[in-house]
Design a protein around this motif. Sequence first.
Motif, PDB file in Angstrom:
ATOM      1  N   GLU A 226       0.825  -1.253  -0.076  1.00 32.02           N
ATOM      2  CA  GLU A 226       0.042   0.070   0.016  1.00 32.02           C
ATOM      3  C   GLU A 226       0.880   1.097  -0.081  1.00 32.02           C
ATOM      4  OE1 GLU A 226      -2.415  -0.140   3.478  1.00 32.02           O
ATOM      5  OE2 GLU A 226      -3.841  -1.555   2.570  1.00 32.02           O
ATOM      6  N   ARG A 227       0.293   2.413  -0.254  1.00 32.31           N
ATOM      7  CA  ARG A 227       1.169   3.622  -0.611  1.00 32.31           C
ATOM      8  C   ARG A 227       1.128   3.994   1.217  1.00 32.31           C
ATOM      9  NH1 ARG A 227      -0.786   6.041  -5.332  1.00 32.31           N
ATOM     10  NH2 ARG A 227      -0.454   4.219  -6.748  1.00 32.31           N
ATOM     11  N   GLU A 228       2.074   5.114   1.191  1.00 25.30           N
ATOM     12  CA  GLU A 228       2.183   5.808   2.512  1.00 25.30           C
ATOM     13  C   GLU A 228       0.828   6.534   2.730  1.00 25.30           C
ATOM     14  OE1 GLU A 228       5.286   7.177   4.457  1.00 25.30           O
ATOM     15  OE2 GLU A 228       5.546   5.021   3.741  1.00 25.30           O
ATOM     16  N   LYS A 229       0.491   6.569   3.904  1.00 23.66           N
ATOM     17  CA  LYS A 229      -0.729   7.240   4.454  1.00 23.66           C
ATOM     18  C   LYS A 229      -0.755   8.612   4.615  1.00 23.66           C
ATOM     19  CE  LYS A 229      -3.100   3.267   4.321  1.00 23.66           C
ATOM     20  NZ  LYS A 229      -2.007   2.730   3.813  1.00 23.66           N
ATOM     21  N   ILE A 230      -1.636   9.345   4.030  1.00 22.70           N
ATOM     22  CA  ILE A 230      -1.834  10.675   4.253  1.00 22.70           C
ATOM     23  C   ILE A 230      -2.076  10.831   6.035  1.00 22.70           C
ATOM     24  CG2 ILE A 230      -3.348  12.656   4.113  1.00 22.70           C
ATOM     25  CD1 ILE A 230      -4.118  11.221   1.283  1.00 22.70           C
ATOM     26  N   GLU A 231      -1.593  11.794   6.452  1.00 25.21           N
ATOM     27  CA  GLU A 231      -1.446  11.827   7.972  1.00 25.21           C
ATOM     28  C   GLU A 231      -2.648  12.694   8.522  1.00 25.21           C
ATOM     29  OE1 GLU A 231       0.024  10.881  10.401  1.00 25.21           O
ATOM     30  OE2 GLU A 231       0.698   9.378   8.901  1.00 25.21           O
ATOM     31  N   ASN A 232      -2.948  14.017   7.756  1.00 30.04           N
ATOM     32  CA  ASN A 232      -3.883  14.867   8.565  1.00 30.04           C
ATOM     33  C   ASN A 232      -5.340  14.647   8.361  1.00 30.04           C
ATOM     34  OD1 ASN A 232      -3.473  15.761   6.174  1.00 30.04           O
ATOM     35  ND2 ASN A 232      -4.261  17.702   6.725  1.00 30.04           N
ATOM     36  N   SER A 233      -5.763  13.568   7.624  1.00 30.88           N
ATOM     37  CA  SER A 233      -7.114  13.565   7.169  1.00 30.88           C
ATOM     38  C   SER A 233      -7.412  12.103   7.117  1.00 30.88           C
ATOM     39  CB  SER A 233      -7.534  14.623   6.055  1.00 30.88           C
ATOM     40  OG  SER A 233      -8.734  14.286   5.559  1.00 30.88           O
ATOM     41  N   HIS A 234      -8.883  11.719   7.044  1.00 33.43           N
ATOM     42  CA  HIS A 234      -9.009  10.430   6.833  1.00 33.43           C
ATOM     43  C   HIS A 234     -10.589  10.299   6.342  1.00 33.43           C
ATOM     44  CE1 HIS A 234     -11.245  10.598  10.633  1.00 33.43           C
ATOM     45  NE2 HIS A 234     -12.013   9.429  10.340  1.00 33.43           N
ATOM     46  N   ILE A 235     -11.062   9.040   5.694  1.00 31.89           N
ATOM     47  CA  ILE A 235     -12.400   8.826   5.286  1.00 31.89           C
ATOM     48  C   ILE A 235     -13.027   8.147   6.298  1.00 31.89           C
ATOM     49  CG2 ILE A 235     -13.399   7.902   3.175  1.00 31.89           C
ATOM     50  CD1 ILE A 235     -10.769   7.805   1.712  1.00 31.89           C
ATOM     51  N   ALA A 236     -14.315   8.572   6.284  1.00 28.74           N
ATOM     52  CA  ALA A 236     -15.366   7.796   7.227  1.00 28.74           C
ATOM     53  C   ALA A 236     -16.183   6.950   6.206  1.00 28.74           C
ATOM     54  CB  ALA A 236     -16.133   8.793   7.925  1.00 28.74           C
ATOM     55  N   ILE A 237     -16.342   5.733   6.624  1.00 22.84           N
ATOM     56  CA  ILE A 237     -17.324   5.118   5.696  1.00 22.84           C
ATOM     57  C   ILE A 237     -18.446   4.519   6.417  1.00 22.84           C
ATOM     58  CG2 ILE A 237     -17.629   2.769   4.192  1.00 22.84           C
ATOM     59  CD1 ILE A 237     -14.417   3.149   3.849  1.00 22.84           C
ATOM     60  N   VAL A 238     -19.723   5.107   6.219  1.00 22.35           N
ATOM     61  CA  VAL A 238     -20.933   4.888   7.133  1.00 22.35           C
ATOM     62  C   VAL A 238     -21.640   4.137   6.340  1.00 22.35           C
ATOM     63  CG1 VAL A 238     -22.584   5.750   8.529  1.00 22.35           C
ATOM     64  CG2 VAL A 238     -20.358   7.371   7.855  1.00 22.35           C
ATOM     65  N   THR A 239     -22.127   2.868   6.925  1.00 20.18           N
ATOM     66  CA  THR A 239     -23.172   1.843   6.246  1.00 20.18           C
ATOM     67  C   THR A 239     -24.578   1.843   6.977  1.00 20.18           C
ATOM     68  OG1 THR A 239     -23.017  -0.285   7.558  1.00 20.18           O
ATOM     69  CG2 THR A 239     -21.175   0.444   5.862  1.00 20.18           C
ATOM     70  N   ALA A 240     -25.646   1.704   6.062  1.00 21.60           N
ATOM     71  CA  ALA A 240     -26.919   1.630   6.555  1.00 21.60           C
ATOM     72  C   ALA A 240     -27.414   0.290   7.206  1.00 21.60           C
ATOM     73  CB  ALA A 240     -27.911   1.717   5.585  1.00 21.60           C
ATOM     74  N   GLY A 241     -26.774  -0.848   6.682  1.00 21.85           N
ATOM     75  CA  GLY A 241     -26.885  -2.200   7.504  1.00 21.85           C
ATOM     76  C   GLY A 241     -25.699  -2.870   7.324  1.00 21.85           C
ATOM     77  N   THR A 242     -26.022  -4.132   7.883  1.00 22.74           N
ATOM     78  CA  THR A 242     -24.712  -5.302   7.924  1.00 22.74           C
ATOM     79  C   THR A 242     -24.751  -5.653   6.389  1.00 22.74           C
ATOM     80  OG1 THR A 242     -25.651  -5.830  10.072  1.00 22.74           O
ATOM     81  CG2 THR A 242     -24.331  -7.355   8.742  1.00 22.74           C
ATOM     82  N   SER A 243     -25.694  -5.670   5.868  1.00 21.67           N
ATOM     83  CA  SER A 243     -25.612  -6.312   4.257  1.00 21.67           C
ATOM     84  C   SER A 243     -24.715  -5.269   3.361  1.00 21.67           C
ATOM     85  CB  SER A 243     -26.747  -6.534   3.632  1.00 21.67           C
ATOM     86  OG  SER A 243     -27.669  -7.095   4.780  1.00 21.67           O
ATOM     87  N   ASP A 244     -24.519  -4.115   3.871  1.00 23.54           N
ATOM     88  CA  ASP A 244     -23.836  -3.051   2.968  1.00 23.54           C
ATOM     89  C   ASP A 244     -22.248  -3.361   3.254  1.00 23.54           C
ATOM     90  OD1 ASP A 244     -26.268  -1.824   1.805  1.00 23.54           O
ATOM     91  OD2 ASP A 244     -26.718  -0.903   3.786  1.00 23.54           O
ATOM     92  N   MET A 245     -21.999  -4.110   3.960  1.00 23.35           N
ATOM     93  CA  MET A 245     -20.591  -4.290   4.161  1.00 23.35           C
ATOM     94  C   MET A 245     -19.644  -4.491   3.234  1.00 23.35           C
ATOM     95  SD  MET A 245     -19.319  -3.624   7.157  1.00 23.35           S
ATOM     96  CE  MET A 245     -17.693  -3.474   7.610  1.00 23.35           C
ATOM     97  N   LYS A 246     -20.185  -5.523   2.050  1.00 23.74           N
ATOM     98  CA  LYS A 246     -19.512  -6.101   1.013  1.00 23.74           C
ATOM     99  C   LYS A 246     -18.924  -4.509   0.284  1.00 23.74           C
ATOM    100  CE  LYS A 246     -20.270  -8.633  -3.236  1.00 23.74           C
ATOM    101  NZ  LYS A 246     -18.735  -9.042  -3.724  1.00 23.74           N
ATOM    102  N   ALA A 247     -19.528  -3.783  -0.023  1.00 26.93           N
ATOM    103  CA  ALA A 247     -19.396  -2.537  -0.747  1.00 26.93           C
ATOM    104  C   ALA A 247     -18.560  -1.709  -0.011  1.00 26.93           C
ATOM    105  CB  ALA A 247     -20.582  -1.808  -1.257  1.00 26.93           C
TER     106      ALA A 247
END
Lengths: 247, 247, 247, 247, 247, 247, 247, 247
Positions: A110-131
């Motif tokens: 993987e690439r070096e990680k960006i330090e000062n910011s990140h991505i939040a991934i919010v799912t509606a239900g358990t079945s959305d976990m694959k995406a």
Amino acid sequence: MNPLSQILQDVQSGKCDLPAAQKRIENLMFADLGHTKADLNRRERTGAGEVVFGQGKSAEQCAEIAKAILTRESGVLITRLSPDKAEKVKAAFPDAFYDELSQIMRIGREREKIENSHIAIVTAGTSDMKAAREAELTANFLGSRTKIYPDCGVAGLHRLASQIEEIRKAGVVIAVAGMEGALASVLAGMLKVPVIALPTSVGYGASFGGLAALLSMINSCANGVSVVNIDNGFGAAYNAHLINSKK
Amino acid sequence: MNPLSQILQDVQSGKCDLPAAQKRIENLMFADLGHTKADLNRRERTGAGEVVFGQGKSAEQCAEIAKAILTRESGVLITRLSPDKAEKVKAAFPDAFYDELSQIMRIGREREKIENSHIAIVTAGTSDMKAAREAELTANFLGSRTKIYPDCGVAGLHRLASQIEEIRKAGVVIAVAGMEGALASVLAGMLKVPVIALPTSVGYGASFGGLAALLSMINSCANGVSVVNIDNGFGAAYNAHLINSKK
Amino acid sequence: MNPLSQILQDVQSGKCDLPAAQKRIENLMFADLGHTKADLNRRERTGAGEVVFGQGKSAEQCAEIAKAILTRESGVLITRLSPDKAEKVKAAFPDAFYDELSQIMRIGREREKIENSHIAIVTAGTSDMKAAREAELTANFLGSRTKIYPDCGVAGLHRLASQIEEIRKAGVVIAVAGMEGALASVLAGMLKVPVIALPTSVGYGASFGGLAALLSMINSCANGVSVVNIDNGFGAAYNAHLINSKK
Amino acid sequence: MNPLSQILQDVQSGKCDLPAAQKRIENLMFADLGHTKADLNRRERTGAGEVVFGQGKSAEQCAEIAKAILTRESGVLITRLSPDKAEKVKAAFPDAFYDELSQIMRIGREREKIENSHIAIVTAGTSDMKAAREAELTANFLGSRTKIYPDCGVAGLHRLASQIEEIRKAGVVIAVAGMEGALASVLAGMLKVPVIALPTSVGYGASFGGLAALLSMINSCANGVSVVNIDNGFGAAYNAHLINSKK
Amino acid sequence: MNPLSQILQDVQSGKCDLPAAQKRIENLMFADLGHTKADLNRRERTGAGEVVFGQGKSAEQCAEIAKAILTRESGVLITRLSPDKAEKVKAAFPDAFYDELSQIMRIGREREKIENSHIAIVTAGTSDMKAAREAELTANFLGSRTKIYPDCGVAGLHRLASQIEEIRKAGVVIAVAGMEGALASVLAGMLKVPVIALPTSVGYGASFGGLAALLSMINSCANGVSVVNIDNGFGAAYNAHLINSKK
Amino acid sequence: MNPLSQILQDVQSGKCDLPAAQKRIENLMFADLGHTKADLNRRERTGAGEVVFGQGKSAEQCAEIAKAILTRESGVLITRLSPDKAEKVKAAFPDAFYDELSQIMRIGREREKIENSHIAIVTAGTSDMKAAREAELTANFLGSRTKIYPDCGVAGLHRLASQIEEIRKAGVVIAVAGMEGALASVLAGMLKVPVIALPTSVGYGASFGGLAALLSMINSCANGVSVVNIDNGFGAAYNAHLINSKK
Amino acid sequence: MNPLSQILQDVQSGKCDLPAAQKRIENLMFADLGHTKADLNRRERTGAGEVVFGQGKSAEQCAEIAKAILTRESGVLITRLSPDKAEKVKAAFPDAFYDELSQIMRIGREREKIENSHIAIVTAGTSDMKAAREAELTANFLGSRTKIYPDCGVAGLHRLASQIEEIRKAGVVIAVAGMEGALASVLAGMLKVPVIALPTSVGYGASFGGLAALLSMINSCANGVSVVNIDNGFGAAYNAHLINSKK
Amino acid sequence: MNPLSQILQDVQSGKCDLPAAQKRIENLMFADLGHTKADLNRRERTGAGEVVFGQGKSAEQCAEIAKAILTRESGVLITRLSPDKAEKVKAAFPDAFYDELSQIMRIGREREKIENSHIAIVTAGTSDMKAAREAELTANFLGSRTKIYPDCGVAGLHRLASQIEEIRKAGVVIAVAGMEGALASVLAGMLKVPVIALPTSVGYGASFGGLAALLSMINSCANGVSVVNIDNGFGAAYNAHLINSKK
């Protein structure tokens, strides 16, 4: 100096005739494997290296393309790679990492990680976990840190409410939802950062394989929502990473 | 100190009983005009002040909402305001600026502009200008600088090619196109920044009021494209500004 | 003399009574196999011999039809023939050629090739190869030379740019693309020859089995594009051959 | 010598530095009118001069674009120009020809006509005449001779049968039909030349503005049919002309 | 005794022969006005008197039907009555009440109101008011008390939050929303009572006249939502009243 | 003797050479008016004389076609003729009958009526009357007696029940309904004769201009239903007449 | 005397009290099997006995229903019965006839055949045979003679032309076609009898499982076409039989 | 006292600091299982305990969620649980009840049944039983009594007529129908109680997986119908129970 500029300068200075220049430029840009023209300067051009879309390609083709890319990059990602094809590709790359839920393989680093910011991934239900997982692995590969907030659908808003303060700290948010896709609107109404809406094909009846969620998200009454294709966790993450890496 | 935290502290310290606290929180958050609850802390919450969607509201309602917002903000934008309604609103706000092509009115001041980054708005054809202008005025109001590149459709790629170097300098790009909407893919294949695809209803026959362009953009084979609703120049600009203002 | 004219003349001259004439005309035109009326004068009428659409027919039916056609033609093509049915047909025609990717069988000889013009088949991605191969084998059978240019999608236009000069030399171009189908527009904007757009069902999510690509191509902003059915490589090639063989 | 080659040679020989070369190339290729980039080398590139799509452009813009094109071409066509806009454009070009049925204006001369081949335009009903006329005027402008065969729908095949021998002499056929669009299939089953299917929005009920005809034509069981957008007489003629002018 | 039972008994007892019985039953049930069979025993059968759907009927027909109903009921409601038709109907019924926003006319009295329960009508935006008003007037006519909560869309959930405690007291809730229709899901997740989802045609672009909202609501991830037709305020209120009047 | 047989015999006997025969056959079959080929032997071929579809034709064209048909028939029907065009046509045919509701004009006489069988036309609501009337006038013109049963929708089945015995006596039934179109199924479940389902565009919201009714009727769970296009009263009557006149 | 009239008379004469009458009427009309209410007086009511739709029912249920019907009828038809279920049903009815292509089982006798009229079933291609066979077996069972004309698609009209004279002798015609479904229009333009259009799901790409054919047929420009559901050979035959048996 | 009020009072009284209060509120509301946030106060909030949607969850996840819910409730329902997953869940809950037709598992006890009112579930055909059973088991679990009336489709209205008096006694009715879905309209026209329309995917051809039934029901011409998603027996029952339990 940018290699393309170098070639153009060589044309101007007479170091290089026109047919030779054209050849040099092509070599710089892609590797012609017969079935595929592996895009070697995509990082140069678009900020992220080539990622292989595994669906519709044989295991052999995937491995060949991966090899070509690894001559220039320290890692490569193959998405939509079924378990049986994954096994064959692993024969060629024993150290590869494969995630069965999202059907993604990563070869190399993987690439070096960006330090000062990140991505939040919010799912509606358990079945959305694959995406959601496809999005997570893609973003990590490209160099973004992520955190997943599962099962925060609008049918029980208190579950979302209890985590909204933490979600606010992300630089960009991916809202993953099938069925009616209302999560994207609700999130965008509470946040100062862009929301990438990722509709999923979770649902049944008149959900039409995710179309209802997609239409709902495209019509969001809240500001700050843009939408990617159904189940396209990769695309959501790619967009999110471009935003997250903005300085 | 954040006004909401203040109120909660006052509850804890006994300065304020529960019904009074609830009232104070509500006043902080919106102005109830009967027909409308004008959202007064949207900037606090989402990073951009309230913008009024004029369609389906009377001129009187628009003016009233604008007044409520101007108690807290130095400017307000009204979108989808037809010329005849605009005239009536102008009676109350004689200094307002109105653009007939995009049917947008701005009352009061635009925000301070962000310095180090701007938004490029690229259109496929002359007829896409209406949506592009809605995007431009919205982005300017929110505090982003913009530059429009008109008539760069893929039927004559040399028109786009001649400006691509300049477009590359933008922090985010809006691709405005009707018909088959191919512009978004072509742009995203050449750029390192996010592309917001804005489908327009320009076209005829089987374009279905922009649906063909929307589907085309959602299915983009290039990475880094996300999509907003048909003709939704406001939404495209809002997203673009959120990205452009990221630090 | 055209055999039909001969019969009509025989009616006029009294050599042949009406019921006999009708019978003779019918024999001239098709072979009634019970399940199928094999069209024996299609070449006469439409310039190309009968090609058998294998889908929905049994192996036995395919073989029978092929036999009927071979009484008049030196070769016959069977499209959409699954591998298991192909095996059975091969029992009757051991010299038949079968291509597994495109599921096409050719029995007997291809036509003489047209000399001064050929067909270029340009694909957007590796997964579009199945339809491209169907087009290639069909065109070759009908008498046109072809060249395939794989993996030239608009997400990396330099791959297309490096070959456009060569593509320009073709008499007609088939653009094969799934997802958003933008390839057809981009090609037509660069070429002086007709572009047959061949949408494929490659893609996922809101691509709706190729419908998004089809709509995109039908709405092309570039001139000179006409469209055939999704995955219909045969149809694209048939059209292209009619054009390519024009004098 | 091709002007672009000239410029590239000048770069190589040092006669011209890079920024100047870029400027020269751009001037060669389009005229930047602010709202529009008029495509001046389209004939060079695609074999037919620029045609202006009038819908969504003001009369002033149309006139300006026409002027720019006429610096390089001896004629220009404006399609989808409403009668009131046509009147305004005529003020600037008093000799212009305007056809109210098809809403097409021609300024200046038509091209020399191709001698040995022509285009047959066959319509299903009287109401399809508008699209047929758009096709006719476009084809004539581009340099093809045409003949219209009106009202030959499949509900009374004898009307078509009486003219089929003559239609066979054309180099390419445009089949214009709304409702169920069966005309294209019937024609293609009788002809050796390519059939361009032009669906029209004629019909009512479940014809969905021409969609039923379009789907019918895309699914044609006869070989040799390709399809353009609903009511797109211009596009049909452009394709037909490319084929008709093939040598 | 139920009048129908009376007639059947009369048949049994011989008081009434079969043709006479049939006539008596018909007179009991509807008034045949030639163009319309006004349903006079609908209240008997379905719990609510006849309401006239004004769209597609002339003012004269509306007035005639109203008169027939008023022979049996103390009031009648005419929905979808345009202002010009309303004027004409008012000539016959000068005391009629007409509401221009919802285009509803009420002639005669509303029913007695149900005491212990009422209907809450929650709208997402100001523009949803037209459908909400149709629902309000219908419910009032049928005998239910109502309260409207305007402009509570999910883009600013705090506006809804401030009123949710009060909404909880209703016996049934109507959620009125266009665009993405998320309001219904959010409400149902917070309430113990049935939610009638009323999609509206408010929106633009890919909202397809309310279809996006309808699909979103049909796919609601929250329990307790059922859906009526787009803009069908009457239907929503009729359902809500049936529930509200349940004992 | 059939005139066509006569001509063929003349060919055989040498009385008539081939070009002359072709001309005679054409004259027998249609009148070429330039814009239209009026079908003069349709009665011969299909059992009913030519009916003119007025939509999309000018008043002048309608009148000209009517004249050509009247050289062979004693009456002609023009459908979808707007009131203003009707006025113009009446100038040429002062005795013509015009019905404004259904926009049908009849010039000349209706056919002799079939004695032993008639057509029942049952409508769901008052607003379906327009299509019902188009059906009635068409059937009468072609030679069938009709009876309309208005306002028998399934929301109040007793209205239908009271007339079902009479409806049973018809030889064929046309079921006219918009909205959900359930009338056709209910009727077919009660009758021994074919039911022609005629969907109408009456409705709103998700009725999609009659598509919901059409789909409902196509999916009828009752046997004996076949469907014609939305609002196509003419087509329904034409079918019904063919059945009604069967011996 | 009709058994229902008998019961009513018994009520009138006092022979039978009301609850007993109701019971007798119900027994007359259907057999309640728990899972199914087998319709025993359908022949009385609709002219044709009960036919069992096998899809979605177990073999046991099918057999039970068949038994109930055979108490009143001399034969019963089960449609859409998969081969494995057929085998089980045959255990109970060893003399049953089963056709694998159309998946229809007949138990007991076909009806007496109607003498003076028959049904022609015309198919466009070999692959439409499955639906044609379902129609044939159904019509035969109900009492109509049939003749199938296979492979008469419009791509080679001479195949149809050679048989049209014979087809003209039928009392009603079923046109079976997938793809673009043009066969129905072409046939109706040549015939004096009703044409039942039976769209099939034969095709691929944008044929959408038969929808393209259905739309094409619904929009037929020829008179005398009505349409049944996709692949609904049973429904087509049922309609055709009702017409064919008309006296 | 309501536990949430208790916590807020504790904040006010100083018994509990803010972070502790937030934690206590969260514990009260859901159990965070990592993959899922099991909603523990749904009964409190919405009147019905948590029900688990089994589709898309593993057997392990289902069991874990069930366990969490059973800490607070005396029973739990798992819907859409395939037989193989059911077997695994049963290992953990040997007393669980599983119904294979509807794929529902119940663990623990059903609620006390409501006394004075029940739910009638009316199906159109035998094949609609799967959805009906899902509705029945759900309603029983939530505390409503039910009665199923199978096979009452509108093709044989006498079957429905014989039971309508009994159906009238229910407090709410669920109408279960595929194909054209007319049952809901017919029922609503006869009843004084709300009708929940439950479209099913039963059908073929142009029923589009239940869409035709859904559209038909949404467009019902009868008052008192609201609609849930295709095959959503659970949703229909949940709504019906909310209504049935209204006091």
